[in-house]
Scaffold this motif. Structure first.
Motif, PDB file in Angstrom:
ATOM      1  N   ASP A   1       4.879  68.728  28.988  1.00  0.00           N
ATOM      2  CA  ASP A   1       5.445  69.422  27.838  1.00  0.00           C
ATOM      3  C   ASP A   1       6.577  68.599  27.208  1.00  0.00           C
ATOM      4  OD1 ASP A   1       5.707  71.477  26.013  1.00  0.00           O
ATOM      5  OD2 ASP A   1       7.111  72.600  27.263  1.00  0.00           O
ATOM      6  N   TYR A   2       6.235  67.384  26.765  1.00  0.00           N
ATOM      7  CA  TYR A   2       7.197  66.487  26.135  1.00  0.00           C
ATOM      8  C   TYR A   2       6.630  65.972  24.820  1.00  0.00           C
ATOM      9  CZ  TYR A   2      10.186  66.117  30.257  1.00  0.00           C
ATOM     10  OH  TYR A   2      11.043  66.388  31.277  1.00  0.00           O
ATOM     11  N   ALA A   3       7.465  65.936  23.806  1.00  0.00           N
ATOM     12  CA  ALA A   3       7.122  65.288  22.546  1.00  0.00           C
ATOM     13  C   ALA A   3       7.665  63.870  22.654  1.00  0.00           C
ATOM     14  CB  ALA A   3       7.752  66.023  21.376  1.00  0.00           C
TER      15      ALA A   3
ATOM     16  N   ASP B   1      16.077  65.028  24.220  1.00  0.00           N
ATOM     17  CA  ASP B   1      16.553  65.582  25.478  1.00  0.00           C
ATOM     18  C   ASP B   1      16.721  64.483  26.530  1.00  0.00           C
ATOM     19  OD1 ASP B   1      16.538  68.484  24.873  1.00  0.00           O
ATOM     20  OD2 ASP B   1      14.422  68.072  24.494  1.00  0.00           O
ATOM     21  N   LEU B   2      15.915  63.425  26.409  1.00  0.00           N
ATOM     22  CA  LEU B   2      15.933  62.329  27.377  1.00  0.00           C
ATOM     23  C   LEU B   2      15.607  61.025  26.671  1.00  0.00           C
ATOM     24  CD1 LEU B   2      15.992  61.461  30.421  1.00  0.00           C
ATOM     25  CD2 LEU B   2      13.536  61.891  30.447  1.00  0.00           C
TER      26      LEU B   2
ATOM     27  N   MET C   1       8.412  75.611  24.122  1.00  0.00           N
ATOM     28  CA  MET C   1       9.012  74.582  23.292  1.00  0.00           C
ATOM     29  C   MET C   1       9.097  73.284  24.093  1.00  0.00           C
ATOM     30  SD  MET C   1      12.747  74.692  21.600  1.00  0.00           S
ATOM     31  CE  MET C   1      13.078  73.746  20.183  1.00  0.00           C
ATOM     32  N   SER C   2       8.518  72.240  23.566  1.00  0.00           N
ATOM     33  CA  SER C   2       8.506  70.981  24.298  1.00  0.00           C
ATOM     34  C   SER C   2       9.844  70.249  24.165  1.00  0.00           C
ATOM     35  CB  SER C   2       7.363  70.097  23.812  1.00  0.00           C
ATOM     36  OG  SER C   2       7.556  69.754  22.464  1.00  0.00           O
ATOM     37  N   LYS C   3      10.151  69.485  25.180  1.00  0.00           N
ATOM     38  CA  LYS C   3      11.364  68.675  25.177  1.00  0.00           C
ATOM     39  C   LYS C   3      11.058  67.357  24.496  1.00  0.00           C
ATOM     40  CE  LYS C   3      13.317  70.666  29.323  1.00  0.00           C
ATOM     41  NZ  LYS C   3      14.344  71.470  28.775  1.00  0.00           N
ATOM     42  N   LYS C   4      12.094  66.764  23.890  1.00  0.00           N
ATOM     43  CA  LYS C   4      11.924  65.497  23.181  1.00  0.00           C
ATOM     44  C   LYS C   4      12.305  64.337  24.094  1.00  0.00           C
ATOM     45  CE  LYS C   4      14.342  67.312  19.907  1.00  0.00           C
ATOM     46  NZ  LYS C   4      15.260  67.457  18.816  1.00  0.00           N
ATOM     47  N   LEU C   5      11.425  63.360  24.182  1.00  0.00           N
ATOM     48  CA  LEU C   5      11.632  62.161  24.984  1.00  0.00           C
ATOM     49  C   LEU C   5      11.551  60.958  24.061  1.00  0.00           C
ATOM     50  CD1 LEU C   5      11.778  60.589  27.678  1.00  0.00           C
ATOM     51  CD2 LEU C   5       9.313  60.840  27.839  1.00  0.00           C
TER      52      LEU C   5
END
Length: 69
Positions: free
Chosen positions: A26-28, A48-49, A1-5
């Motif tokens: 692995d970031y959206a 997430d960031l 599952m990718s992290k959201k940026l």
């Protein structure tokens, strides 16, 4: 599952650099060009960031951080 940026920056150059930097990670990545849009996106779908420019249209980076807190 990718992290959201979430990137909030009005500079096209910075947007492209960050896009290239995180292309193979692995970031959206979601990109907005002003603080008001960043706040709306962060409230609707918390990332997430958040990377925020200090000087941008609408809310600046400091105001954005204060609102999110």
């Amino acid at each position: 599952m990718s992290k959201k940026l979430l990137l909030a920056d009005d500079s096209i150059t910075i947007q492209k650099v960050i896009g290239i930097t995180f292309a193979n990670e692995d970031y959206a990545l979601e990109i907005v060009d002003n603080g008001n849009s960043a706040l709306e996106k962060a409230k609707a779908d918390p990332p997430d960031l958040i990377l925020a420019d200090v000087y941008m249209p609408g809310k600046n980076g400091y105001e954005l951080c204060e609102e999110i807190k």
